[in-house]
Design a protein around this motif. Structure first.
Motif, PDB file in Angstrom:
ATOM      1  N   GLU A  61      -7.120  -9.723  -5.716  1.00 11.51           N
ATOM      2  CA  GLU A  61      -6.314 -10.884  -6.137  1.00 11.51           C
ATOM      3  C   GLU A  61      -4.932 -10.792  -5.506  1.00 11.51           C
ATOM      4  OE1 GLU A  61      -6.199 -10.539 -10.375  1.00 11.51           O
ATOM      5  OE2 GLU A  61      -8.379 -10.621 -10.541  1.00 11.51           O
ATOM      6  N   VAL A 105      -0.923 -10.443  -5.546  1.00 13.88           N
ATOM      7  CA  VAL A 105       0.150  -9.878  -6.354  1.00 13.88           C
ATOM      8  C   VAL A 105       1.077 -11.051  -6.725  1.00 13.88           C
ATOM      9  CG1 VAL A 105       2.146  -8.318  -6.140  1.00 13.88           C
ATOM     10  CG2 VAL A 105      -0.086  -7.632  -5.209  1.00 13.88           C
ATOM     11  N   TYR A 113      -4.019  -5.693  -9.039  1.00 11.52           N
ATOM     12  CA  TYR A 113      -4.285  -6.969  -8.343  1.00 11.52           C
ATOM     13  C   TYR A 113      -4.926  -6.681  -6.993  1.00 11.52           C
ATOM     14  CZ  TYR A 113      -0.899  -8.982 -11.619  1.00 11.52           C
ATOM     15  OH  TYR A 113      -0.233  -9.380 -12.746  1.00 11.52           O
ATOM     16  N   ARG A 160       0.838  -1.215   0.000  1.00 13.36           N
ATOM     17  CA  ARG A 160       0.000   0.000   0.000  1.00 13.36           C
ATOM     18  C   ARG A 160       0.869   1.261   0.000  1.00 13.36           C
ATOM     19  NH1 ARG A 160      -3.453  -3.473   2.520  1.00 13.36           N
ATOM     20  NH2 ARG A 160      -2.421  -3.344   4.526  1.00 13.36           N
TER      21      ARG A 160
HETATM   22  P1  AMP Z   1      -3.458  -7.478   3.308  1.00 14.41           P
HETATM   23  O1  AMP Z   1      -3.457  -6.109   3.891  1.00 14.41           O
HETATM   24  O2  AMP Z   1      -2.428  -8.382   3.925  1.00 14.41           O
HETATM   25  O3  AMP Z   1      -4.830  -8.109   3.291  1.00 14.41           O
HETATM   26  O4  AMP Z   1      -3.004  -7.332   1.773  1.00 14.41           O
HETATM   27  C1  AMP Z   1      -3.726  -6.516   0.875  1.00 14.41           C
HETATM   28  C2  AMP Z   1      -3.489  -7.005  -0.553  1.00 14.41           C
HETATM   29  O5  AMP Z   1      -2.094  -6.928  -0.874  1.00 14.41           O
HETATM   30  C3  AMP Z   1      -3.895  -8.442  -0.819  1.00 14.41           C
HETATM   31  O6  AMP Z   1      -5.264  -8.586  -1.104  1.00 14.41           O
HETATM   32  C4  AMP Z   1      -3.001  -8.781  -2.028  1.00 14.41           C
HETATM   33  O7  AMP Z   1      -3.515  -8.197  -3.210  1.00 14.41           O
HETATM   34  C5  AMP Z   1      -1.704  -8.042  -1.694  1.00 14.41           C
HETATM   35  N1  AMP Z   1      -0.770  -8.898  -0.906  1.00 14.41           N
HETATM   36  C6  AMP Z   1      -0.343  -8.684   0.378  1.00 14.41           C
HETATM   37  N2  AMP Z   1       0.517  -9.643   0.758  1.00 14.41           N
HETATM   38  C7  AMP Z   1       0.643 -10.492  -0.299  1.00 14.41           C
HETATM   39  C8  AMP Z   1       1.376 -11.686  -0.519  1.00 14.41           C
HETATM   40  N3  AMP Z   1       2.175 -12.232   0.426  1.00 14.41           N
HETATM   41  N4  AMP Z   1       1.264 -12.288  -1.740  1.00 14.41           N
HETATM   42  C9  AMP Z   1       0.500 -11.752  -2.722  1.00 14.41           C
HETATM   43  N5  AMP Z   1      -0.239 -10.647  -2.576  1.00 14.41           N
HETATM   44  C10 AMP Z   1      -0.166  -9.999  -1.377  1.00 14.41           C
END
Ligand code: AMP
Length: 218
Positions: free
Chosen positions: A57, A59, A52, A36
């Motif tokens: 989705e 990344v 993504y 972010r």
């Molecule tokens: P989170 O705040 O951990 O829910 O992450 C927000 C978004 O970032 C997720 O919905 C994914 O699109 C991406 N993301 C975060 N961590 C990962 C990861 N380890 N692998 C792939 N995408 C990720």
């Protein structure tokens, strides 16, 4: 102390990680927060990841692994770390194992936070996040509202609802979780460091993790 937190989006990984950070002085590493902040700063990585993330989705693994490759060598990981949102695929878990083995580091606990879809939907749609990328404090309009509505207690920036916390994005994130991330429970479940706990309130979860880690280090 080195911990991996698993569990669906909205299971409370961020809150538990924050608590452990305060109690034990170990670094929380959230790949979601890192991404972010990259999006906000318009970096190459942020631009590649943005679509993504908005769609709920994952990344691609290659981008995530580029972030994590040398992360554990940084000074702030000296006392340990809590991984919040990484690994999220079997490939990421396998790569993490290789990276840590190369650094002779072992994981003390792999903790799965259990939460039902209903609980997750309720939690995520009521969540607000500080818009300041350097802060990103998390609030809940019912259970943990900021003192002044819409304003972060910690830094005074506006609190916002994230793009990926709309009901459609949340449904997509849950589907992605079931397909790509839930298999990690099977991957880790025979590991003696594995623990699965219902995600109720963060304090008992953090207590249980600390208890497990101290028991294992005896
Ligand atoms: P989170 O705040 O951990 O829910 O992450 C927000 C978004 O970032 C997720 O919905 C994914 O699109 C991406 N993301 C975060 N961590 C990962 C990861 N380890 N692998 C792939 N995408 C990720």
């Amino acid at each position: 102390m080195r911990i991996i937190l698993l569990g669906p989006p909205g299971a409370g990984k961020g809150t538990v990680a924050e608590l452990l950070t305060v109690r034990h002085g170990i670094k929380q590493i959230s790949t979601g927060d890192i991404l972010r902040s990259e999006v906000k700063n318009g970096t190459e990585l942020g631009t590649a990841a943005e679509g993504y993330m908005r769609r709920g989705e994952l990344v691609p693994d290659s981008l995530i692994l580029k972030i994590m490759e040398n992360r554990f060598l940084e000074e702030d990981c000296r006392k340990g770390f809590i991984l919040d949102g990484f690994p999220r695929t079997i490939l990421q878990a396998q790569s993490l194992k290789t990276i840590l083995a190369g650094l002779s580091m072992k994981i003390d606990a792999v903790v799965n936070l259990e939460a039902s879809d209903d609980l997750i939907l309720r939690r995520l749609t009521s969540r607000r996040t500080c818009s300041n990328p350097g802060c990103q404090a998390i609030y809940n309009i019912y259970t943990k509202p900021p003192k002044v509505e819409g304003i972060c207690d910690r830094c005074g920036s506006p609190t916002i609802q994230r793009d990926d916390e709309t009901p459609e994005a949340i449904r997509q994130r849950l589907a992605t979780y079931q397909e790509k991330t839930a298999p990690l429970i099977d991957y880790y479940k025979n590991d003696p460091a594995f623990l699965s706990i219902p995600s109720l309130t963060p304090e008992p979860v953090a207590d249980e993790i600390a208890r497990l880690v101290s028991e294992r280090s005896r």
